[in-house]
Design a protein around this motif. Structure first.
Motif, short mmCIF file in Angstrom:
data_model
loop_
_atom_site.label_atom_id
_atom_site.label_comp_id
_atom_site.label_asym_id
_atom_site.label_seq_id
_atom_site.Cartn_x
_atom_site.Cartn_y
_atom_site.Cartn_z
N ASN A 129 18.94 -27.28 24.55
CA ASN A 129 17.57 -26.83 24.42
C ASN A 129 17.10 -26.31 25.78
OD1 ASN A 129 14.62 -26.87 24.46
ND2 ASN A 129 14.74 -27.93 22.51
N GLU A 141 19.77 -19.28 23.80
CA GLU A 141 19.58 -20.73 23.74
C GLU A 141 20.78 -21.45 24.35
OE1 GLU A 141 17.75 -23.09 24.09
OE2 GLU A 141 16.79 -23.41 22.13
N GLU A 194 21.53 -8.78 22.58
CA GLU A 194 20.93 -10.01 23.10
C GLU A 194 21.95 -10.78 23.92
OE1 GLU A 194 19.09 -12.57 20.30
OE2 GLU A 194 17.69 -11.08 19.57
N VAL A 250 16.27 -19.13 25.83
CA VAL A 250 15.85 -18.78 24.48
C VAL A 250 14.71 -17.77 24.51
CG1 VAL A 250 14.11 -20.61 24.18
CG2 VAL A 250 15.41 -19.78 22.19
N CYS A 280 25.12 -9.96 19.55
CA CYS A 280 24.94 -11.04 20.51
C CYS A 280 26.02 -11.11 21.58
CB CYS A 280 24.88 -12.39 19.78
SG CYS A 280 23.41 -12.53 18.74
N GLY A 315 15.79 -14.39 23.46
CA GLY A 315 16.39 -14.27 22.14
C GLY A 315 17.24 -15.48 21.81
N ASN A 316 17.56 -15.63 20.52
CA ASN A 316 18.32 -16.80 20.08
C ASN A 316 19.68 -16.91 20.75
OD1 ASN A 316 16.27 -17.61 18.35
ND2 ASN A 316 17.07 -16.43 16.62
#
Length: 410
Positions: free
Chosen positions: A345, A372, A131, A365, A152, A368-369
Motif C-alpha cells: 500500500n 501501487e 502506466e 498509486v 502497464c 495509476g494502479n
C-alpha cells in the motif's frame, strides 16, 4: 440553503478523483508536525532547487526594460511563439540531427496545458496510456469523456511497456520518456515498436519528452529520431526542468505537417485553429528567457544544473543499491521509482516514511494502479538536502528489513 445551479456538470467529471495527486500530498503534509522537530524535506514533487541560468535572467531583465520603453514595447505575442524562439527550437532539433520547420512548432506555458489540449480535438477517441503515468494524461482524457485503455509497466518489462498483444485499432497513445514517474527511458528499438504500431493502426502518439535533456547514451532524445515518427507523433518539451522555468512557465510542442486526419485536414491546422481561439501566447519576456536558455552559453549553464540534479539522483541510487528493493530511474531522469518495503500500500508507506523520517515521497498509486506498491523520490534537490535525507534513512528502521548489508550514514 441557497438554490443549486440548474446547469449540470459533465458526467465525465464525476469520474475524476476529488483531488489532484500533488494537491492531496500537500494537504496530508501541511498539518504534520515531526515529533523530533525536524524540518520536513519534500522529495515528492519535481520542483527546482537552483536558480535560473544567468543567461535567461539577463535576457528577461533586458526584455522587461524593453517593455517599459514606448519605442520598444510589445503587445500581444503571437499565440504560437515569436520567430526568434521558434528558430532557436528548430536549431535545437538540428543539433539532434532532426529537421523541424518552424511552422510545426508551437510555444506554450507548460506541458500540462499543452497535452491537455489534445483530448478535446478528437471525438470520443480511444486513449491508450502507458502506466504508471503523470496524472494529467488520464485526467484530461476523463474530462473530455474519452474511453481509457491502459498498458502497464512493471518490474518484468522495466516499466517500459510495449504494444505487443494490444488490440489493433486507432488510439491516441500517450508515452513519456524519460518517464515520469519511473525514470525509465526508451531506446530507439523499443520506441520504434510503438511508432510501427501507430502507423499500422492509424493511431496518434503524444510523446512527452519533458525530461529528454537529462537522457544519457542510448536513450532516445526525440521521437523524431525514429523513422516515420513524423507521420504519427506529436512531441512535447519543457523549459521547466532543464532550465529551471517551473515558476516562469514555458514549453513547446511539435505537430508535424505530415499528420493528416481522416477528413483530410492536417492535425496542425486544427491545433492552430483551437489555439487561436483559446490562447493568447506566452509573454515576450518569458520567450526571451527561453531563447537564451537554448543559446550556446545558456545550454552550458543548463548542463551545470542537469549535472547537479543527476548527481543528487546518483546519491539516492547508491543508497538503494545497498538494499534488496527493486528500483528504476536516476540515470536518464532525476526520479527514482522504488518498491515499497514491507507493504504493497503506497499511501501507507508514504505516511510511514513521513512519520519516521519527516521525508515526503509520492505514493506510486497516484500515478495509476500500475504504481501501487511503489513510491517516487525526486532528486531535484540540493546536495545538502539529499545528504540529510540519506542520514535520516540510514538512522531509521524503515528500510532495515530490506537491506543486504549495513547502511552507513553519508
Amino acid at each position: 440553503m441557497k438554490n443549486l445551479l440548474k446547469v449540470a456538470e459533465k458526467v465525465s467529471y464525476k469520474k475524476l478523483s476529488d483531488n489532484y495527486l500533488f494537491s492531496e500530498i500537500r494537504q496530508k503534509t501541511s498539518s504534520f508536525k515531526d515529533a523530533d522537530g525536524r524540518e520536513i524535506l519534500d522529495l515528492s514533487i519535481g520542483d527546482i532547487a537552483y536558480a535560473l541560468p544567468p543567461s535567461s535572467v539577463n535576457a528577461m531583465k533586458k526584455a522587461a526594460e524593453e517593455m517599459g520603453d514606448n519605442a520598444r514595447k510589445r503587445g500581444y505575442s503571437p499565440e504560437n511563439g515569436y520567430p526568434f524562439l521558434l528558430n532557436a527550437i528548430a536549431s535545437y532539433y538540428k543539433n539532434l540531427g532532426v529537421k523541424i520547420d518552424t511552422d510545426e512548432i508551437l510555444v506554450g506555458d507548460g506541458t500540462k496545458s499543452d497535452i491537455s489540449l489534445f483530448p478535446d480535438i478528437f471525438d470520443r477517441s480511444n486513449e491508450l496510456i502507458a502506466e504508471p503515468c503523470y496524472p494529467v494524461y488520464k485526467d484530461a482524457a476523463l474530462m473530455r469523456g474519452n474511453k481509457l485503455y491502459s498498458v502497464c509497466g512493471n518490474k518484468q518489462n522495466g516499466f517500459l511497456p510495449e504494444p505487443d498483444g494490444i488490440e489493433k485499432k486507432p488510439y491516441v497513445i500517450t508515452l513519456c520518456s524519460p518517464n515520469n514517474p519511473t525514470g525509465s527511458a526508451f531506446d530507439k528499438e523499443k520506441l520504434k515498436k510503438w511508432v510501427d504500431f501507430a502507423l499500422e493502426t492509424g493511431s496518434l502518439i503524444l510523446y512527452d519528452a519533458a525530461y529528454s535533456a537529462f537522457s544519457g547514451d542510448g536513450a532516445v532524445k526525440t521521437v523524431f529520431s525514429v523513422k516515420n515518427a513524423d507521420e504519427c507523433a506529436v512531441e512535447f518539451c519543457s523549459f521547466s526542468k532543464f532550465a529551471g522555468f517551473t515558476g516562469i512557465r514555458c514549453s513547446w510542442f511539435v505537430v508535424p505537417e505530415k499528420i493528416k486526419l481522416s477528413g483530410g485536414k492536417t492535425l496542425l491546422s486544427l491545433v492552430k485553429r483551437k489555439r487561436s481561439a483559446t490562447f493568447n501566447g506566452v509573454s515576450y519576456v518569458t520567450q526571451r528567457g527561453a531563447e537564451a536558455a537554448l543559446s550556446f552559453k545558456g545550454r552550458k549553464e543548463c548542463e551545470i544544473l542537469i549535472k547537479k540534479y543527476l548527481s543528487a539522483a546518483n546519491k539516492l541510487k547508491d543508497f538503494f543499491s545497498k538494499t534488496n528493493l527493486f528500483f528504476t530511474g536516476g540515470d536518464n531522469c532525476p526520479y527514482l521509482w522504488i518498491e515499497c518495503p514491507n507493504t504493497k500500500n503506497s499511501f501507507e508507506f508514504f505516511e510511514n516514511l513521513l512519520v519516521k523520517t519527516a521525508v515526503v515521497c509520492t505514493p506510486g498509486v497516484g500515478f495509476g494502479n500500475a504504481g501501487e506498491g511503489y513510491f517516487r523520490l525526486s532528486a531535484f534537490q540540493k546536495e545538502d538536502t539529499v545528504n540529510e535525507v540519506l542520514n535520516r534513512f540510514s538512522s531509521s528502521d524503515i528500510f532495515k528489513d530490506s537491506t543486504s548489508g549495513v547502511l552507513s550514514k553519508n
